[in-house]
Design an enzyme around this catalytic site. Structure first.
Site, PDB file in Angstrom:
ATOM      1  N   GLY A 121      36.826 -50.612  70.527  1.00  0.00           N
ATOM      2  CA  GLY A 121      37.212 -50.732  71.933  1.00  0.00           C
ATOM      3  C   GLY A 121      36.183 -50.135  72.866  1.00  0.00           C
ATOM      4  N   ASP A 161      28.054 -51.651  63.140  1.00  0.00           N
ATOM      5  CA  ASP A 161      29.427 -51.225  62.895  1.00  0.00           C
ATOM      6  C   ASP A 161      29.769 -51.550  61.446  1.00  0.00           C
ATOM      7  OD1 ASP A 161      32.056 -50.522  64.803  1.00  0.00           O
ATOM      8  OD2 ASP A 161      32.555 -51.540  62.921  1.00  0.00           O
ATOM      9  N   ASP A 162      30.613 -50.726  60.839  1.00  0.00           N
ATOM     10  CA  ASP A 162      30.982 -50.972  59.446  1.00  0.00           C
ATOM     11  C   ASP A 162      31.803 -52.239  59.283  1.00  0.00           C
ATOM     12  OD1 ASP A 162      29.641 -48.680  58.832  1.00  0.00           O
ATOM     13  OD2 ASP A 162      31.427 -47.412  58.753  1.00  0.00           O
ATOM     14  N   GLY A 196      34.322 -42.914  70.263  1.00  0.00           N
ATOM     15  CA  GLY A 196      35.143 -41.959  70.986  1.00  0.00           C
ATOM     16  C   GLY A 196      35.183 -40.570  70.363  1.00  0.00           C
ATOM     17  N   HIS A 214      32.987 -32.544  93.685  1.00  0.00           N
ATOM     18  CA  HIS A 214      31.668 -31.938  93.890  1.00  0.00           C
ATOM     19  C   HIS A 214      31.539 -30.608  93.153  1.00  0.00           C
ATOM     20  CE1 HIS A 214      33.233 -28.847  96.676  1.00  0.00           C
ATOM     21  NE2 HIS A 214      34.068 -29.809  97.076  1.00  0.00           N
ATOM     22  N   HIS A 229      34.755 -36.202  76.788  1.00  0.00           N
ATOM     23  CA  HIS A 229      35.363 -37.495  77.125  1.00  0.00           C
ATOM     24  C   HIS A 229      36.397 -37.251  78.225  1.00  0.00           C
ATOM     25  CE1 HIS A 229      37.468 -41.426  75.569  1.00  0.00           C
ATOM     26  NE2 HIS A 229      37.388 -41.372  76.887  1.00  0.00           N
TER      27      HIS A 229
END
Length: 241
Positions: free
Chosen positions: A104, A126-127, A159, A226, A235
């Site tokens: 994703g 990717d596997d 992720g 800020h 993340h």
């Protein structure tokens, strides 16, 4: 390309629109002012009629009559300097990007890169090789060295923070350019600092003087106010403030 130029103009406080045509004209003018010969310039920019350049940029051409003195320096035993070895031509692959992870997050990264619009080719490691666009597996890290010439730019779209860190470090040690990606709809202050491998997804807002580490995922529509400091391999989930 226009998105990139608009971003550069905003970051450098350039007033008015900045287009690729403006850069081309500035490049031609600087070539002339640097003493580049007319026919060499025409060959380089792909114009077959030198009078087109002469008419449009006449004010920048200056007679260089002192060059006649060079004729006095050549003797019968003069040998011209050797031409340097040509640099290898990697062709269009210099704008190819490899994404590590086709799940994703990988699809979000791919669509962000497509919206930026400067990459000629985007593929995955990717596997799960049944996913469209996956050209090889990720379980064998030797594959990173295998593809670095064909895909000099790379991004880790995984992720799990610890694994993302390990793969970014592996990419950098293998010679890849680890990118910072910014979706065209993201609003980012020009004073923001961001480390390699960070992505600003769609509708993200980051205000002034924010410092963002390496490998950070700023998911869609999150807001960073800020002066905040975001550490390495964090993340920030979608919609978070």
């Amino acid at each position: 390309m226009q998105n990139v130029l608009t971003t550069v103009a905003l970051q450098n406080q350039i007033e008015g629109p900045l287009s690729a045509g403006d850069l081309r004209q500035a490049f031609i003018r600087r070539c002339i002012q640097s003493g580049m010969d007319l026919y060499g310039l025409c060959t380089y920019i792909g114009i077959k009629q030198p009078n087109v350049i002469m008419t449009k940029y006449a004010e920048y051409f200056v007679p260089q009559l002192d060059r006649i003195d060079v004729l006095e320096t050549f003797a019968a035993d003069y040998e011209p300097p050797k031409e340097p070895e040509p640099e290898p031509d990697y062709g269009p692959k210099r704008m190819n990007m490899l994404i590590l992870g086709a799940g994703g997050q990988g699809q979000v990264v791919m669509e962000t890169a497509e919206d930026i619009g400067i990459f000629e080719k985007i593929d995955f490691l990717d596997d799960n090789t049944s996913i469209p666009g996956v050209i090889d597996t990720l379980d064998n890290l030797d594959n990173l060295d295998k593809y670095v010439e064909q895909y000099p730019m790379a991004f880790v779209a995984i992720g799990r923070n610890e694994l993302r860190q390990a793969l970014i470090e592996q990419l950098q040690s293998s010679g890849y350019i680890v990118l910072v990606l910014r979706h065209p709809t993201a609003t980012i202050s020009p004073t923001v600092e961001a480390g390699a491998g960070t992505i600003f997804e769609a509708k993200v807002i980051v205000n002034a003087s924010v410092k963002i580490g390496k490998g950070v995922i700023l998911a869609s529509a999150c807001v960073i106010d800020h002066g905040c400091v975001i550490g390495d391999y964090v993340h920030v989930d979608m919609g978070a403030i």
